[in-house]
Write a protein that holds these residues in place. Structure first.
Motif, PDB file in Angstrom:
ATOM      1  N   MET A 123      98.557 -24.848  59.796  1.00 56.98           N
ATOM      2  CA  MET A 123      98.393 -25.375  58.439  1.00 56.98           C
ATOM      3  C   MET A 123      97.247 -24.683  57.713  1.00 56.98           C
ATOM      4  O   MET A 123      97.393 -24.280  56.551  1.00 56.98           O
ATOM      5  CB  MET A 123      98.136 -26.895  58.484  1.00 56.98           C
TER       6      MET A 123
ATOM      7  N   PHE B  91      97.581 -22.410  54.350  1.00 53.81           N
ATOM      8  CA  PHE B  91      96.829 -22.703  53.124  1.00 53.81           C
ATOM      9  C   PHE B  91      95.865 -21.572  52.776  1.00 53.81           C
ATOM     10  O   PHE B  91      95.647 -21.279  51.606  1.00 53.81           O
ATOM     11  CB  PHE B  91      96.063 -24.025  53.252  1.00 53.81           C
TER      12      PHE B  91
ATOM     13  N   VAL C  44      90.640 -27.723  49.882  1.00 56.02           N
ATOM     14  CA  VAL C  44      92.044 -27.803  50.291  1.00 56.02           C
ATOM     15  C   VAL C  44      92.199 -27.830  51.810  1.00 56.02           C
ATOM     16  O   VAL C  44      92.978 -28.624  52.347  1.00 56.02           O
ATOM     17  CB  VAL C  44      92.854 -26.633  49.678  1.00 56.02           C
TER      18      VAL C  44
ATOM     19  N   SER D 154      93.729 -30.982  53.849  1.00 56.08           N
ATOM     20  CA  SER D 154      95.004 -30.896  54.568  1.00 56.08           C
ATOM     21  C   SER D 154      94.872 -31.472  55.979  1.00 56.08           C
ATOM     22  O   SER D 154      95.801 -32.115  56.475  1.00 56.08           O
ATOM     23  CB  SER D 154      95.500 -29.455  54.614  1.00 56.08           C
TER      24      SER D 154
ATOM     25  N   TYR E 149      96.867 -34.714  57.365  1.00 52.40           N
ATOM     26  CA  TYR E 149      97.664 -34.648  58.600  1.00 52.40           C
ATOM     27  C   TYR E 149      97.419 -35.889  59.453  1.00 52.40           C
ATOM     28  O   TYR E 149      98.365 -36.534  59.929  1.00 52.40           O
ATOM     29  CB  TYR E 149      97.299 -33.382  59.384  1.00 52.40           C
TER      30      TYR E 149
END
Length: 169
Positions: free
Chosen positions: A39, A43, A65, A69, A73
């Motif tokens: 992830m 990103f 960000v 994230s 999650y």
């Protein structure tokens, strides 16, 4: 001790709930780390491209960000009705609250944040504590009020507990 805590599974009477939980937690952590790494990489690549298109402005957003994230999650997986991250689901373990409060998205995020802090400060201490607690709880479990158990035997355990409590009336 309140009524909810007495209903917690006991390793002496339900050892199948705690069988291999620590090993399963380690493997679940590795699986989740791979997912989180993918992830963050995705990103970061999107942010890198967007940074070139916005003359570097999007690079500043990566500071927010990427951690967001990770928080999302944990909130989406651990705070879901399944009460388990993808790694935990694959390893057949689930997080159960021990203090009578529901395990919602915020509690999942707090649990994960305290986990990362305790692991960052001293992961050997957190694992060592788990070896000496009867329910194999790690430091962050004790602080937040969580209990990690095997999912499949837990379903059978709670069904048996509910049947006994209904028969007592």
């Amino acid at each position: 001790m309140n009524q909810y805590q007495t209903a917690l599974p006991d390793p002496a009477t339900a050892p199948e709930l705690f069988d291999g939980v620590l090993t399963r937690r380690v493997f679940a952590f590795v699986i989740d780390l791979v997912i989180l790494g993918a992830m963050v990489l995705a990103f970061s690549l999107v942010g890198l491209v967007a940074g070139f298109l916005t003359f570097g402005l999007a690079w500043v957003a990566l500071v927010v960000v990427v951690p967001a994230s990770i928080v999302l999650y944990y909130a989406a997986t651990l705070g879901s009705p399944k009460r388990a991250t993808v790694g935990m689901q694959l390893m057949d373990i689930v997080l159960t609250p021990t203090r009578g409060q529901p395990l919602d998205g915020w509690m999942a995020v707090i649990h994960a944040a305290i986990f990362w802090v305790t692991v960052w400060i001293s992961w050997p201490l957190s694992l060592l504590i788990a070896l000496f607690t009867p329910r194999r709880q790690m430091l962050h479990d004790l602080l937040v009020g969580g209990l990690m158990v095997r999912r499949s035997p837990m379903v059978r355990h709670w069904q048996a507990m509910n049947a006994r409590s209904q028969g007592a009336y």
